[in-house]
Motif scaffolding. Structure first.
Motif, PDB file in Angstrom:
ATOM      1  N   THR A   1       0.849  -1.191   0.000  1.00  0.00           N
ATOM      2  CA  THR A   1       0.000   0.000   0.000  1.00  0.00           C
ATOM      3  C   THR A   1       0.883   1.240   0.000  1.00  0.00           C
ATOM      4  O   THR A   1       2.096   1.157   0.190  1.00  0.00           O
ATOM      5  CB  THR A   1      -0.980   0.002   1.188  1.00  0.00           C
ATOM      6  N   ASP A   2       0.240   2.412  -0.211  1.00  0.00           N
ATOM      7  CA  ASP A   2       1.013   3.649  -0.362  1.00  0.00           C
ATOM      8  C   ASP A   2       1.103   4.428   0.943  1.00  0.00           C
ATOM      9  O   ASP A   2       0.539   4.034   1.970  1.00  0.00           O
ATOM     10  CB  ASP A   2       0.429   4.514  -1.486  1.00  0.00           C
ATOM     11  N   GLY A   3       1.812   5.573   0.876  1.00  0.00           N
ATOM     12  CA  GLY A   3       2.153   6.341   2.068  1.00  0.00           C
ATOM     13  C   GLY A   3       0.973   6.837   2.881  1.00  0.00           C
ATOM     14  O   GLY A   3       1.103   7.091   4.083  1.00  0.00           O
ATOM     15  N   ARG A   4      -0.195   6.970   2.266  1.00  0.00           N
ATOM     16  CA  ARG A   4      -1.374   7.407   3.012  1.00  0.00           C
ATOM     17  C   ARG A   4      -1.744   6.415   4.112  1.00  0.00           C
ATOM     18  O   ARG A   4      -2.384   6.776   5.099  1.00  0.00           O
ATOM     19  CB  ARG A   4      -2.579   7.558   2.066  1.00  0.00           C
ATOM     20  N   TYR A   5      -1.350   5.145   3.907  1.00  0.00           N
ATOM     21  CA  TYR A   5      -1.887   4.074   4.745  1.00  0.00           C
ATOM     22  C   TYR A   5      -0.826   3.302   5.524  1.00  0.00           C
ATOM     23  O   TYR A   5      -1.145   2.266   6.107  1.00  0.00           O
ATOM     24  CB  TYR A   5      -2.672   3.093   3.865  1.00  0.00           C
ATOM     25  N   PHE A   6       0.422   3.775   5.544  1.00  0.00           N
ATOM     26  CA  PHE A   6       1.468   3.012   6.221  1.00  0.00           C
ATOM     27  C   PHE A   6       1.122   2.754   7.697  1.00  0.00           C
ATOM     28  O   PHE A   6       1.261   1.636   8.197  1.00  0.00           O
ATOM     29  CB  PHE A   6       2.819   3.729   6.130  1.00  0.00           C
ATOM     30  N   ILE A   7       0.699   3.797   8.395  1.00  0.00           N
ATOM     31  CA  ILE A   7       0.424   3.660   9.833  1.00  0.00           C
ATOM     32  C   ILE A   7      -0.784   2.755  10.051  1.00  0.00           C
ATOM     33  O   ILE A   7      -0.763   1.838  10.881  1.00  0.00           O
ATOM     34  CB  ILE A   7       0.209   5.046  10.477  1.00  0.00           C
ATOM     35  N   GLN A   8      -1.844   3.021   9.295  1.00  0.00           N
ATOM     36  CA  GLN A   8      -3.071   2.234   9.421  1.00  0.00           C
ATOM     37  C   GLN A   8      -2.824   0.758   9.114  1.00  0.00           C
ATOM     38  O   GLN A   8      -3.266  -0.140   9.839  1.00  0.00           O
ATOM     39  CB  GLN A   8      -4.149   2.785   8.490  1.00  0.00           C
ATOM     40  N   ALA A   9      -2.104   0.497   8.010  1.00  0.00           N
ATOM     41  CA  ALA A   9      -1.865  -0.885   7.594  1.00  0.00           C
ATOM     42  C   ALA A   9      -1.034  -1.628   8.633  1.00  0.00           C
ATOM     43  O   ALA A   9      -1.324  -2.788   8.964  1.00  0.00           O
ATOM     44  CB  ALA A   9      -1.175  -0.913   6.237  1.00  0.00           C
ATOM     45  N   ALA A  10      -0.010  -0.967   9.174  1.00  0.00           N
ATOM     46  CA  ALA A  10       0.836  -1.613  10.180  1.00  0.00           C
ATOM     47  C   ALA A  10       0.003  -2.053  11.381  1.00  0.00           C
ATOM     48  O   ALA A  10       0.185  -3.160  11.914  1.00  0.00           O
ATOM     49  CB  ALA A  10       1.953  -0.673  10.613  1.00  0.00           C
ATOM     50  N   ALA A  11      -0.934  -1.206  11.794  1.00  0.00           N
ATOM     51  CA  ALA A  11      -1.784  -1.537  12.947  1.00  0.00           C
ATOM     52  C   ALA A  11      -2.744  -2.678  12.615  1.00  0.00           C
ATOM     53  O   ALA A  11      -2.925  -3.608  13.413  1.00  0.00           O
ATOM     54  CB  ALA A  11      -2.554  -0.301  13.397  1.00  0.00           C
ATOM     55  N   GLN A  12      -3.347  -2.626  11.427  1.00  0.00           N
ATOM     56  CA  GLN A  12      -4.363  -3.627  11.090  1.00  0.00           C
ATOM     57  C   GLN A  12      -3.767  -4.988  10.741  1.00  0.00           C
ATOM     58  O   GLN A  12      -4.445  -6.008  10.878  1.00  0.00           O
ATOM     59  CB  GLN A  12      -5.234  -3.123   9.936  1.00  0.00           C
ATOM     60  N   LEU A  13      -2.521  -5.014  10.312  1.00  0.00           N
ATOM     61  CA  LEU A  13      -1.888  -6.284   9.940  1.00  0.00           C
ATOM     62  C   LEU A  13      -1.196  -6.963  11.118  1.00  0.00           C
ATOM     63  O   LEU A  13      -0.791  -8.119  11.005  1.00  0.00           O
ATOM     64  CB  LEU A  13      -0.874  -6.059   8.817  1.00  0.00           C
ATOM     65  N   GLU A  14      -1.073  -6.263  12.221  1.00  0.00           N
ATOM     66  CA  GLU A  14      -0.356  -6.813  13.370  1.00  0.00           C
ATOM     67  C   GLU A  14      -0.997  -8.131  13.833  1.00  0.00           C
ATOM     68  O   GLU A  14      -2.211  -8.215  14.031  1.00  0.00           O
ATOM     69  CB  GLU A  14      -0.357  -5.806  14.533  1.00  0.00           C
ATOM     70  N   GLY A  15      -0.189  -9.164  13.929  1.00  0.00           N
ATOM     71  CA  GLY A  15      -0.675 -10.447  14.411  1.00  0.00           C
ATOM     72  C   GLY A  15      -1.344 -11.314  13.368  1.00  0.00           C
ATOM     73  O   GLY A  15      -1.784 -12.434  13.687  1.00  0.00           O
ATOM     74  N   THR A  16      -1.419 -10.821  12.122  1.00  0.00           N
ATOM     75  CA  THR A  16      -2.096 -11.596  11.069  1.00  0.00           C
ATOM     76  C   THR A  16      -1.139 -12.484  10.280  1.00  0.00           C
ATOM     77  O   THR A  16      -1.573 -13.367   9.546  1.00  0.00           O
ATOM     78  CB  THR A  16      -2.794 -10.663  10.066  1.00  0.00           C
ATOM     79  N   GLY A  17       0.148 -12.206  10.400  1.00  0.00           N
ATOM     80  CA  GLY A  17       1.128 -12.911   9.580  1.00  0.00           C
ATOM     81  C   GLY A  17       1.304 -12.314   8.200  1.00  0.00           C
ATOM     82  O   GLY A  17       2.079 -12.819   7.392  1.00  0.00           O
ATOM     83  N   VAL A  18       0.584 -11.214   7.925  1.00  0.00           N
ATOM     84  CA  VAL A  18       0.699 -10.540   6.630  1.00  0.00           C
ATOM     85  C   VAL A  18       1.779  -9.464   6.745  1.00  0.00           C
ATOM     86  O   VAL A  18       1.716  -8.592   7.611  1.00  0.00           O
ATOM     87  CB  VAL A  18      -0.644  -9.907   6.199  1.00  0.00           C
ATOM     88  N   GLU A  19       2.752  -9.533   5.849  1.00  0.00           N
ATOM     89  CA  GLU A  19       3.873  -8.584   5.862  1.00  0.00           C
ATOM     90  C   GLU A  19       3.497  -7.321   5.091  1.00  0.00           C
ATOM     91  O   GLU A  19       2.896  -7.387   4.015  1.00  0.00           O
ATOM     92  CB  GLU A  19       5.095  -9.230   5.218  1.00  0.00           C
ATOM     93  N   LEU A  20       3.850  -6.147   5.635  1.00  0.00           N
ATOM     94  CA  LEU A  20       3.572  -4.863   4.981  1.00  0.00           C
ATOM     95  C   LEU A  20       4.740  -4.474   4.083  1.00  0.00           C
ATOM     96  O   LEU A  20       5.893  -4.423   4.517  1.00  0.00           O
ATOM     97  CB  LEU A  20       3.343  -3.767   6.027  1.00  0.00           C
ATOM     98  N   PHE A  21       4.426  -4.191   2.816  1.00  0.00           N
ATOM     99  CA  PHE A  21       5.399  -3.666   1.859  1.00  0.00           C
ATOM    100  C   PHE A  21       5.019  -2.214   1.588  1.00  0.00           C
ATOM    101  O   PHE A  21       3.951  -1.949   1.021  1.00  0.00           O
ATOM    102  CB  PHE A  21       5.371  -4.477   0.562  1.00  0.00           C
ATOM    103  N   LYS A  22       5.882  -1.285   2.003  1.00  0.00           N
ATOM    104  CA  LYS A  22       5.591   0.146   1.888  1.00  0.00           C
ATOM    105  C   LYS A  22       5.987   0.640   0.506  1.00  0.00           C
ATOM    106  O   LYS A  22       7.157   0.851   0.211  1.00  0.00           O
ATOM    107  CB  LYS A  22       6.327   0.927   2.973  1.00  0.00           C
ATOM    108  N   MET A  23       4.981   0.824  -0.344  1.00  0.00           N
ATOM    109  CA  MET A  23       5.230   1.208  -1.738  1.00  0.00           C
ATOM    110  C   MET A  23       5.986   2.527  -1.817  1.00  0.00           C
ATOM    111  O   MET A  23       5.675   3.483  -1.096  1.00  0.00           O
ATOM    112  CB  MET A  23       3.895   1.331  -2.482  1.00  0.00           C
ATOM    113  N   GLY A  24       6.982   2.581  -2.709  1.00  0.00           N
ATOM    114  CA  GLY A  24       7.731   3.806  -2.936  1.00  0.00           C
ATOM    115  C   GLY A  24       8.890   4.015  -1.982  1.00  0.00           C
ATOM    116  O   GLY A  24       9.703   4.923  -2.193  1.00  0.00           O
ATOM    117  N   GLU A  25       8.997   3.194  -0.935  1.00  0.00           N
ATOM    118  CA  GLU A  25      10.101   3.334   0.015  1.00  0.00           C
ATOM    119  C   GLU A  25      11.355   2.647  -0.541  1.00  0.00           C
ATOM    120  O   GLU A  25      11.260   1.693  -1.330  1.00  0.00           O
ATOM    121  CB  GLU A  25       9.729   2.718   1.362  1.00  0.00           C
TER     122      GLU A  25
END
Length: 595
Positions: free
Chosen positions: A66-90
């Protein structure tokens, strides 16, 4: 089921079909930015609720991009799910395509539902996989197979948009597009974008939350117009009106069989960036496909004079509601209980009082304090917090009216804030005013002008991690191309700013876990004078809502910037005060005082 259980159920389906990686986009069958509940497969499989992102599921990993608008939100919502966050554009973060190219090898298979991936992207993926000796499997909706209580496809009532709002009849629009087809020597034009279809036919619906569109496909030929949609959504009077203008209604899914009837002596216009791969793949081999931007795309973005005048009216109505809201907030903070959700309801009630209000143009983003640092945070009962004196409320909201669509952000000082917060509040405001005041030669794009908005922050070694502005539809999608303001050059997304284009101007500044600031006005592009150097252009403010002077440091602003703010505030008072009661009017007089 938990996210982990859903992913494991999907993996079981992948094993059955011998699929090694499964791509789950956010898209519906029409490449829409926002999608109906039926299409929210990526949300279902990962738990991430943001409007942008895509997932890849493999046997030994699950990832979300996902993109920069959602980095914080995605990190919180994915916690404990086993889904890894890939920060687009970083830095050092691979794109989805790069990741798949690295992970998939000879004899392996990538799967996705071909209706949810564009023909253009499917071709790119096919090329990548071919080099690796891997295969594509695009015929299975595997998430749908494990989603037991999946919502039904939407079928909301369709309404006709009167020409007094649209400014141009359906017949005239269709004649314009047919003329463009003739110039391209095209025999058929296949249109799949929901907002383009709604614009062309002067119809509106409700099949996507906050987006008044109708689930449909359209095919225009030299002699007929075929609309593929759910007939149950169309009242008799709308069907009759469409029929009078030569529009025939056919079942929604029949589009895939219909395009198979195209013959090899035809030339078909189809935007592969927006048409899904299964649809494009249903066109017989040998048919000449002209892959270009939709013929409706630019005409839709260039608002006609009636639409622009209607938008001025819509923004005055919206300005009245927002001004009353800011007055109420500042008067009552610390005195009456208020939370993010309760004030959201308060603003909606004020908008509802305005004549011709239809509904929100997107889910309201009303965030206090630390939540305001999350660009696109929307409160839920689980995240709702109290609003107290001592920080900012960021209110990014908009409405649909028959007179048009609005999108406005104001950052409001609750009680008092510190000097650092005021410094950045002022820097962001300076950038917003400077961009709106731009005067430029015709031919410039948003990339040419973006620096005006970022300059005050860049001078401080700071920035914001989102675009500066987007086009806005007329009683349509709140995000609309091709016009935008951004500093990065994105191939194919660099449109010349034309008279009648309406674009948001919304720089921001965010400090994680502390506060966020954004100021946003809608501005319409206009012609200025013409000289020996050519046609010059400028902008006019549509939004009429005061900026909170309690956050402004006048000493940071140049003489010209203070004049811009004072002139704008004088306009706000002149246009909004007649609709206020005496107490509100007195407050607005002070809130728009010259500095």
């Amino acid at each position: 089921m938990t996210v982990k259980e859903r992913i494991e159920a999907l993996r079981e389906k992948m094993r059955e079909k011998k699929i090694d990686a499964y791509l789950v986009p956010t898209d519906d069958f029409h490449a829409s930015e926002y999608v109906g509940e039926y299409f929210k497969c990526r949300k279902f499989i990962t738990g991430f609720t943001g409007s942008a992102g895509r997932a890849v599921i493999m046997e030994d990993m699950a990832g979300l991009w996902t993109d920069g608008r959602y980095f914080i939100q995605a990190a919180a919502q994915l916690e404990g799910t086993g889904v890894e966050l890939f920060k687009m554009g970083e830095p050092d973060v691979p794109t989805v395509h790069q990741f798949l190219e690295e992970k998939l090898g000879k004899g392996m298979c990538l799967g996705f539902d071909g209706r949810t991936v564009s023909a253009k992207e499917a071709a790119e993926l096919s090329e990548i996989l071919e080099k690796k000796g891997a295969a594509l499997c695009v015929n299975y909706d595997l998430v749908g197979e494990v989603w037991e209580d999946r919502p039904a496809l939407s079928c909301e009532p369709v309404m006709e948009l009167d020409v007094k709002w649209a400014g141009e009849s359906r017949a005239d629009k269709c004649a314009r597009i047919r003329k463009a087809m003739e110039e391209k020597k095209a025999d058929a034009f296949v249109l799949t974008s929901l907002d383009d279809i709604a614009w062309l036919l002067n119809i509106r619906g409700g099949d996507v939350h906050c987006c008044p569109v109708v689930l449909s496909y359209l095919v225009m030929t030299k002699t007929k117009i075929l609309l593929f949609a759910n007939e149950k959504a169309f009242p008799a009077e709308v069907k009759d009106a469409l029929a009078k203008d030569g529009v025939a209604l056919l079942p929604y899914d029949d589009i895939y069989e219909y395009v198979k009837t195209f013959t090899t002596d035809m030339k078909v216009l189809l935007c592969k960036k927006k048409a899904n791969s299964r649809l494009a793949g249903s066109i017989p081999e040998g048919v000449a496909v002209l892959d270009e931007e939709n013929l409706t795309f630019l005409p839709k973005a260039i608002k006609n004079p009636i639409e622009v005048e209607n938008e001025r009216i819509a923004h005055i109505k919206d300005g009245v509601a927002l001004t009353k809201f800011i007055y109420w907030l500042k008067k009552n903070v610390g005195k009456v209980p208020m939370t993010e959700l309760s004030v959201t309801e308060k603003l909606y009630s004020l908008r509802k009082q305005q004549e011709n209000f239809i509904g929100n143009s997107f889910d309201p983003i009303i965030s206090y304090g630390v939540h305001a640092a999350i660009n696109h945070y929307s409160a839920t009962p689980e995240t709702d917090i109290s609003i107290e004196p001592g920080n900012f409320v960021l209110a990014d909201t908009g409405g649909h009216y028959y007179e048009g669509t609005t999108d406005t952000t104001r950052t409001i000082v609750m009680g008092s804030v510190n000097d650092e917060q005021k410094k950045y509040f002022t820097a962001v405001l300076r950038g917003m005013l400077n961009l709106a005041n731009a005067k430029f030669r015709y031919g410039c794009t948003g990339v040419n002008l973006d620096y005006l908005a970022r300059g005050p922050l860049w001078e401080l070694g700071q920035d914001f991690n989102h675009g500066t502005g987007h086009g806005v539809g007329y009683l349509l999608n709140v995000h609309e191309g091709p016009n935008s303001f951004r500093w990065r050059i994105i191939p194919g997304d660099n449109a010349v700013l034309e008279e009648g284009m309406i674009t948001s101007d919304e720089p921001g500044y965010y400090v994680e876990n502390e506060y966020g600031i954004r100021h946003e006005n809608m501005i319409v592009c206009k012609k200025a004078e013409k000289t020996s150097f050519g046609q010059f252009m400028c902008f006019e403010h549509l939004t009429m809502v005061p900026f909170d002077l309690d956050g402004v440091v006048p000493q940071q602003m140049s003489v010209q910037e203070r004049a811009l703010l004072n002139d704008y505030h004088a306009q706000v008072y002149e246009k909004i005060s007649p609709y206020l009661n005496e107490d509100e009017k007195a407050w607005l007089k002070e809130a728009t005082r010259a500095i």
